[in-house]
Design a protein around this motif. Sequence first.
Motif, PDB file in Angstrom:
ATOM      1  N   GLY A 180       0.790  -1.227   0.000  1.00  0.00           N
ATOM      2  CA  GLY A 180       0.000   0.000   0.000  1.00  0.00           C
ATOM      3  C   GLY A 180       0.808   1.254   0.000  1.00  0.00           C
ATOM      4  N   VAL A 181       2.107   1.199  -0.253  1.00  0.00           N
ATOM      5  CA  VAL A 181       2.952   2.391  -0.250  1.00  0.00           C
ATOM      6  C   VAL A 181       2.843   3.170  -1.563  1.00  0.00           C
ATOM      7  CG1 VAL A 181       4.567   1.371   1.388  1.00  0.00           C
ATOM      8  CG2 VAL A 181       4.946   1.089  -1.077  1.00  0.00           C
ATOM      9  N   LEU A 182       2.302   2.505  -2.617  1.00  0.00           N
ATOM     10  CA  LEU A 182       2.201   3.158  -3.916  1.00  0.00           C
ATOM     11  C   LEU A 182       0.848   3.832  -4.063  1.00  0.00           C
ATOM     12  CD1 LEU A 182       3.716   0.374  -6.212  1.00  0.00           C
ATOM     13  CD2 LEU A 182       4.876   2.413  -5.318  1.00  0.00           C
ATOM     14  N   PRO A 183       0.820   4.924  -4.821  1.00  0.00           N
ATOM     15  CA  PRO A 183      -0.478   5.539  -5.112  1.00  0.00           C
ATOM     16  C   PRO A 183      -1.392   4.563  -5.840  1.00  0.00           C
ATOM     17  CG  PRO A 183       1.316   7.027  -5.685  1.00  0.00           C
ATOM     18  CD  PRO A 183       1.942   5.698  -5.372  1.00  0.00           C
ATOM     19  N   ALA A 184      -2.683   4.837  -5.792  1.00  0.00           N
ATOM     20  CA  ALA A 184      -3.666   3.912  -6.386  1.00  0.00           C
ATOM     21  C   ALA A 184      -3.434   3.725  -7.869  1.00  0.00           C
ATOM     22  CB  ALA A 184      -5.086   4.418  -6.108  1.00  0.00           C
ATOM     23  N   ASP A 185      -3.207   4.826  -8.622  1.00  0.00           N
ATOM     24  CA  ASP A 185      -2.994   4.708 -10.061  1.00  0.00           C
ATOM     25  C   ASP A 185      -1.730   3.916 -10.371  1.00  0.00           C
ATOM     26  OD1 ASP A 185      -5.257   6.180 -10.375  1.00  0.00           O
ATOM     27  OD2 ASP A 185      -4.221   8.091 -10.756  1.00  0.00           O
ATOM     28  N   THR A 186      -0.684   4.209  -9.596  1.00  0.00           N
ATOM     29  CA  THR A 186       0.577   3.475  -9.804  1.00  0.00           C
ATOM     30  C   THR A 186       0.409   2.009  -9.461  1.00  0.00           C
ATOM     31  OG1 THR A 186       1.806   5.494  -9.241  1.00  0.00           O
ATOM     32  CG2 THR A 186       3.017   3.404  -9.186  1.00  0.00           C
ATOM     33  N   GLU A 187      -0.353   1.725  -8.418  1.00  0.00           N
ATOM     34  CA  GLU A 187      -0.590   0.323  -8.041  1.00  0.00           C
ATOM     35  C   GLU A 187      -1.303  -0.439  -9.145  1.00  0.00           C
ATOM     36  OE1 GLU A 187      -3.114  -2.155  -4.668  1.00  0.00           O
ATOM     37  OE2 GLU A 187      -2.539  -0.056  -4.286  1.00  0.00           O
ATOM     38  N   ASP A 188      -2.323   0.178  -9.751  1.00  0.00           N
ATOM     39  CA  ASP A 188      -3.044  -0.497 -10.859  1.00  0.00           C
ATOM     40  C   ASP A 188      -2.120  -0.735 -12.046  1.00  0.00           C
ATOM     41  OD1 ASP A 188      -5.312  -0.466  -9.336  1.00  0.00           O
ATOM     42  OD2 ASP A 188      -6.129   1.364 -10.249  1.00  0.00           O
ATOM     43  N   ALA A 189      -1.287   0.243 -12.345  1.00  0.00           N
ATOM     44  CA  ALA A 189      -0.362   0.088 -13.465  1.00  0.00           C
ATOM     45  C   ALA A 189       0.640  -1.029 -13.204  1.00  0.00           C
ATOM     46  CB  ALA A 189       0.360   1.418 -13.735  1.00  0.00           C
ATOM     47  N   VAL A 190       1.127  -1.088 -11.954  1.00  0.00           N
ATOM     48  CA  VAL A 190       2.086  -2.139 -11.604  1.00  0.00           C
ATOM     49  C   VAL A 190       1.455  -3.514 -11.744  1.00  0.00           C
ATOM     50  CG1 VAL A 190       3.350  -3.154  -9.659  1.00  0.00           C
ATOM     51  CG2 VAL A 190       3.542  -0.700 -10.142  1.00  0.00           C
ATOM     52  N   ARG A 191       0.226  -3.676 -11.258  1.00  0.00           N
ATOM     53  CA  ARG A 191      -0.448  -4.989 -11.371  1.00  0.00           C
ATOM     54  C   ARG A 191      -0.663  -5.368 -12.838  1.00  0.00           C
ATOM     55  NH1 ARG A 191      -2.044  -6.668  -6.456  1.00  0.00           N
ATOM     56  NH2 ARG A 191      -2.335  -5.088  -4.809  1.00  0.00           N
ATOM     57  N   LEU A 192      -1.049  -4.386 -13.662  1.00  0.00           N
ATOM     58  CA  LEU A 192      -1.251  -4.672 -15.093  1.00  0.00           C
ATOM     59  C   LEU A 192       0.053  -5.110 -15.750  1.00  0.00           C
ATOM     60  CD1 LEU A 192      -3.028  -4.674 -17.599  1.00  0.00           C
ATOM     61  CD2 LEU A 192      -2.506  -2.221 -17.895  1.00  0.00           C
ATOM     62  N   ILE A 193       1.135  -4.398 -15.428  1.00  0.00           N
ATOM     63  CA  ILE A 193       2.431  -4.771 -16.009  1.00  0.00           C
ATOM     64  C   ILE A 193       2.852  -6.161 -15.545  1.00  0.00           C
ATOM     65  CG2 ILE A 193       4.895  -4.189 -16.000  1.00  0.00           C
ATOM     66  CD1 ILE A 193       4.089  -1.252 -15.915  1.00  0.00           C
ATOM     67  N   SER A 194       2.610  -6.469 -14.291  1.00  0.00           N
ATOM     68  CA  SER A 194       2.980  -7.788 -13.759  1.00  0.00           C
ATOM     69  C   SER A 194       2.221  -8.898 -14.472  1.00  0.00           C
ATOM     70  CB  SER A 194       2.710  -7.827 -12.245  1.00  0.00           C
ATOM     71  OG  SER A 194       3.489  -6.876 -11.567  1.00  0.00           O
ATOM     72  N   GLU A 195       0.935  -8.709 -14.703  1.00  0.00           N
ATOM     73  CA  GLU A 195       0.133  -9.745 -15.389  1.00  0.00           C
ATOM     74  C   GLU A 195       0.626  -9.945 -16.821  1.00  0.00           C
ATOM     75  OE1 GLU A 195      -3.889  -8.514 -15.111  1.00  0.00           O
ATOM     76  OE2 GLU A 195      -4.059  -8.873 -12.938  1.00  0.00           O
ATOM     77  N   GLU A 196       0.914  -8.845 -17.515  1.00  0.00           N
ATOM     78  CA  GLU A 196       1.370  -8.968 -18.895  1.00  0.00           C
ATOM     79  C   GLU A 196       2.744  -9.620 -18.973  1.00  0.00           C
ATOM     80  OE1 GLU A 196      -0.303  -8.488 -21.562  1.00  0.00           O
ATOM     81  OE2 GLU A 196      -2.074  -7.761 -20.490  1.00  0.00           O
ATOM     82  N   VAL A 197       3.632  -9.282 -18.003  1.00  0.00           N
ATOM     83  CA  VAL A 197       4.958  -9.909 -17.995  1.00  0.00           C
ATOM     84  C   VAL A 197       4.835 -11.404 -17.747  1.00  0.00           C
ATOM     85  CG1 VAL A 197       7.136 -10.047 -16.714  1.00  0.00           C
ATOM     86  CG2 VAL A 197       6.220  -7.817 -17.375  1.00  0.00           C
ATOM     87  N   ARG A 198       3.983 -11.792 -16.808  1.00  0.00           N
ATOM     88  CA  ARG A 198       3.796 -13.229 -16.543  1.00  0.00           C
ATOM     89  C   ARG A 198       3.200 -13.944 -17.764  1.00  0.00           C
ATOM     90  NH1 ARG A 198       2.700 -11.359 -11.198  1.00  0.00           N
ATOM     91  NH2 ARG A 198       0.488 -11.040 -11.692  1.00  0.00           N
ATOM     92  N   ALA A 199       2.214 -13.289 -18.428  1.00  0.00           N
ATOM     93  CA  ALA A 199       1.627 -13.898 -19.629  1.00  0.00           C
ATOM     94  C   ALA A 199       2.672 -14.046 -20.731  1.00  0.00           C
ATOM     95  CB  ALA A 199       0.451 -13.052 -20.122  1.00  0.00           C
TER      96      ALA A 199
END
Length: 521
Positions: free
Chosen positions: A328-347
């Motif tokens: 929870g240290v990241l802003p909400a927008d940054t957190e969503d972007a990080v999760r999206l990037i993580s999913e795409e990298v794993r895919a």
Amino acid sequence: MRRFRLPFRSAARGFRPHAPRGLRVRLVVAFLLAAAFGALLTAGLTFHRARAAILDRAEETAVADLRTQLDSLAPDLTLPPTAEDLRGLTRQIDQAGGARAWHASASYRGGEPVTASPGTPPVPDELRRAVEDSGRAVHQRTEHDGRPWLALGMPVAYTDDSGDTGTDPGTGTDADAHADTDTSADAGSLSGLIVYAAFPLDDDRADIDALVTAAEAGAVPALALALVPALFAARSVLRPVRRLRHGAERIAAGELDTRLDAPGRDELADLTRSFNTMAETLERDAAELRRLEAGARRFAADVAHELRTPLAAMAAVTEVLDEDAASGVLPADTEDAVRLISEEVRALARTVEDLMEVSRFDAKAAPVHREDVDLRTLVTKTLQLRGWAHDERVRADLPEPAPVRVDPRRIDVVLGNLVANALHHGRPPVTVAVRVRGDRVRVTVTDRGPGIPDEALPYVFDRFYKADAARPRSGGSGLGLAIAQENAALNDGTLTAANHPDGGAVFTLTLPSAASSPGTT
């Protein structure tokens, strides 16, 4: 007698002539039929001409003999003759006939014919009318007591110079004491006396029968002789056909460098040259396809290999970012972007791993480590590892032991892919059932979804194939089912797809049981 007809009719109905099989047999049969037809036609024409010649000769000879007899006997006949005179004349003609066996009769001025022989056949009415109307000698072939006969009718005429009588008509010669045979006005007039004679054509019929017998006797040797050129002709035709067949079989077996000799300039030689052209085109196209396919495989393997290292670094970075996002240290927008990037990298990482696996399949370098296991155990572990063991959406039906000898890791990949595919594209509950059928063990994965479109069924195991072309972005790479099928084949099994009659897709993995697996003891 009636009761024997039905079996005969049944046998007749059951008999159906079949065309001869094999090109050689058909060519020989066609050649023999043509030869038989030609021989039959020639024999028929020859028989017709010979028969006509024999009968014409018999008729001409009979007319000449009867005219000669009348030229000798008619001048001594008193006119008008009595019935006894006519009977004496016919008796003399019969006696003069000799071997010809004349049966003569005579009539005067349209009276009934008088004969001296009781066996004389009756004079045909058509013959009498023809002689009376034409005033000339007429002959006619008839049947009497089942035997062929030749009947003659010849009128007798007066001569103009001496009053003697003679025969009419036809030679155009003048006579003094003999018969005058000319029918012109200057030769004389008809006396009213008509002489009829008949004799059997037994000897001529015997000659005709001898011709028929000779033709029949020569038919079999002629056909036997025709068989020799028929076999040579069939061999000359079938030799290039056999070469073409062997060449086609070699092409079908993968020997695309097959070429055939094409001597000659006939149609079969042209066909052989066309075959060689086709084989050359196939070989060139196949080589080009192999080159392109090898290039594509090498490109995919190289790309996957080159992406593997940077993706590993990106995956490590995304793990750190995921921890920051979870804290929870990241802003909400940054957190969503990080999760999206993580999913795409794993895919992307999964896609690269799939491409690497496919490249190993293409290179025949995929290792297989077989073990004797119970397929029920593999199914249970697969569901546990992926969190489906206690998931209400997945049901396991494992009623009996199912021993197999397989690579557990590869079968786990197959089962995991099938269950994930059913959950993603179908509707729960998804049923995984294991059944033993003889020397085969089957695993079926069934969902309750809409099923697979009929037009997509033949392609579901193709690489990168997706049934819904309108939504190309999905959770998978399009390689999962292709990899599952390759893994099944590496374990001597098969993987098929179908639709359940009650709805939903059914994927069936079939494996040999441990007792029938190669390499078992």
